[in-house]
Design an enzyme around this catalytic site. Structure first.
Site, PDB file in Angstrom:
ATOM      1  N   ASP A  10    -147.868  36.078 -35.723  1.00 43.51           N
ATOM      2  CA  ASP A  10    -148.102  36.871 -36.927  1.00 43.51           C
ATOM      3  C   ASP A  10    -148.624  35.915 -38.009  1.00 43.51           C
ATOM      4  O   ASP A  10    -148.917  34.737 -37.726  1.00 43.51           O
ATOM      5  CB  ASP A  10    -146.843  37.650 -37.347  1.00 43.51           C
ATOM      6  CG  ASP A  10    -145.727  36.763 -37.888  1.00 43.51           C
ATOM      7  OD1 ASP A  10    -145.863  35.517 -37.867  1.00 43.51           O
ATOM      8  OD2 ASP A  10    -144.697  37.316 -38.333  1.00 43.51           O
ATOM      9  N   CYS A  67    -143.792  33.216 -34.749  1.00 40.50           N
ATOM     10  CA  CYS A  67    -143.643  33.915 -36.027  1.00 40.50           C
ATOM     11  C   CYS A  67    -142.854  32.999 -36.958  1.00 40.50           C
ATOM     12  O   CYS A  67    -142.761  31.792 -36.700  1.00 40.50           O
ATOM     13  CB  CYS A  67    -143.007  35.293 -35.859  1.00 40.50           C
ATOM     14  SG  CYS A  67    -141.294  35.325 -35.285  1.00 40.50           S
ATOM     15  N   THR A  69    -139.563  32.820 -37.767  1.00 43.71           N
ATOM     16  CA  THR A  69    -138.335  32.309 -37.137  1.00 43.71           C
ATOM     17  C   THR A  69    -138.437  32.202 -35.617  1.00 43.71           C
ATOM     18  O   THR A  69    -137.624  31.524 -34.991  1.00 43.71           O
ATOM     19  CB  THR A  69    -137.162  33.260 -37.420  1.00 43.71           C
ATOM     20  OG1 THR A  69    -137.527  34.558 -36.924  1.00 43.71           O
ATOM     21  CG2 THR A  69    -136.858  33.348 -38.906  1.00 43.71           C
ATOM     22  N   HIS A 100    -133.548  26.787 -15.871  1.00 44.20           N
ATOM     23  CA  HIS A 100    -132.477  27.749 -15.600  1.00 44.20           C
ATOM     24  C   HIS A 100    -132.939  29.210 -15.642  1.00 44.20           C
ATOM     25  O   HIS A 100    -132.479  30.013 -14.841  1.00 44.20           O
ATOM     26  CB  HIS A 100    -131.344  27.596 -16.625  1.00 44.20           C
ATOM     27  CG  HIS A 100    -130.599  26.311 -16.511  1.00 44.20           C
ATOM     28  ND1 HIS A 100    -129.234  26.222 -16.637  1.00 44.20           N
ATOM     29  CD2 HIS A 100    -131.032  25.035 -16.281  1.00 44.20           C
ATOM     30  CE1 HIS A 100    -128.848  24.960 -16.495  1.00 44.20           C
ATOM     31  NE2 HIS A 100    -129.927  24.212 -16.291  1.00 44.20           N
ATOM     32  N   HIS A 136    -129.531  30.105 -10.000  1.00 41.65           N
ATOM     33  CA  HIS A 136    -130.370  30.542 -11.116  1.00 41.65           C
ATOM     34  C   HIS A 136    -131.225  31.752 -10.720  1.00 41.65           C
ATOM     35  O   HIS A 136    -131.441  32.664 -11.521  1.00 41.65           O
ATOM     36  CB  HIS A 136    -131.237  29.391 -11.615  1.00 41.65           C
ATOM     37  CG  HIS A 136    -130.437  28.304 -12.269  1.00 41.65           C
ATOM     38  ND1 HIS A 136    -129.466  28.566 -13.202  1.00 41.65           N
ATOM     39  CD2 HIS A 136    -130.446  26.953 -12.099  1.00 41.65           C
ATOM     40  CE1 HIS A 136    -128.915  27.425 -13.596  1.00 41.65           C
ATOM     41  NE2 HIS A 136    -129.480  26.435 -12.929  1.00 41.65           N
TER      42      HIS A 136
HETATM   43  C1  RB5 Z   1    -142.541  37.555 -41.548  1.00 42.23           C
HETATM   44  O1  RB5 Z   1    -142.250  37.450 -42.899  1.00 42.23           O
HETATM   45  C2  RB5 Z   1    -141.301  37.274 -40.703  1.00 42.23           C
HETATM   46  O2  RB5 Z   1    -140.399  38.333 -40.832  1.00 42.23           O
HETATM   47  C3  RB5 Z   1    -141.678  37.069 -39.260  1.00 42.23           C
HETATM   48  O3  RB5 Z   1    -142.609  36.035 -39.160  1.00 42.23           O
HETATM   49  C4  RB5 Z   1    -140.558  36.675 -38.317  1.00 42.23           C
HETATM   50  O4  RB5 Z   1    -139.839  35.583 -38.794  1.00 42.23           O
HETATM   51  C5  RB5 Z   1    -139.708  37.762 -37.823  1.00 42.23           C
HETATM   52  O5  RB5 Z   1    -138.774  37.564 -37.051  1.00 42.23           O
END
Ligand code: RB5
Length: 147
Positions: A10, A67, A69, A100, A136
């Protein structure tokens, strides 16, 4: 090992994706980038589902999702049957999830780790084979509800 890989991000993962794409190309991979293509805000589930479906169909052996996180991408990708998406914040996790879990999608958090660590994680994740141990294999079958 297939030298073809599908990647998506994203807006929050866009800059890291550019870095990883050039890393992969330098390593001889054919890279299919399914977006996003700029830093305008977009919806990570759409990208996650696109990459996940193209891996689950067998078109690609592996994919990478980035993304902010890595969490949203991993949650969304793991909804697709056959996908084992692993969010890896460190080198140990990258190696362990290949050995694994035979993970087929790597998720990274661009707001969590620095880009050099992300590059190292990608390298390790791509180079580490599945252990192929029965214990596994059995556990992976259990994930799919086959055992
Ligand atoms: C975008 O602001 C953020 O929500 C996205 O990149 C991500 O971290 C979602 O899990």
């Amino acid at each position: 090992m297939s030298k073809k890989i599908v990647i998506g991000s994203d807006h929050a993962g866009f800059d890291y994706k550019q870095e990883i794409v050039s890393q992969l190309k330098s390593a001889g991979y054919e890279v299919i980038d399914v977006g996003c293509y700029d830093k305008n805000s977009c919806d990570y589930p759409i990208i996650a589902q696109t990459v996940a479906k193209r891996v689950a169909s067998g078109e690609f052996e592996k994919g990478i999702l980035i993304c902010g996180t890595g969490i949203g991408m991993s949650i969304a990708a793991n909804k697709v049957r056959g996908i084992r998406a692993a969010l890896c914040p460190d080198e140990f996790s990258a190696r362990a999830t290949r050995e694994h879990n035979d993970s087929n999608i790597l998720c990274l958090g661009a707001r969590v780790i620095d880009v050099n660590l992300a590059r190292k994680i990608v390298e390790i994740w791509l180079e580490t084979p599945f252990s192929n141990l029965e214990k596994h294999k059995k556990r992976i079958s259990m994930i799919e509800g086959d055992k």
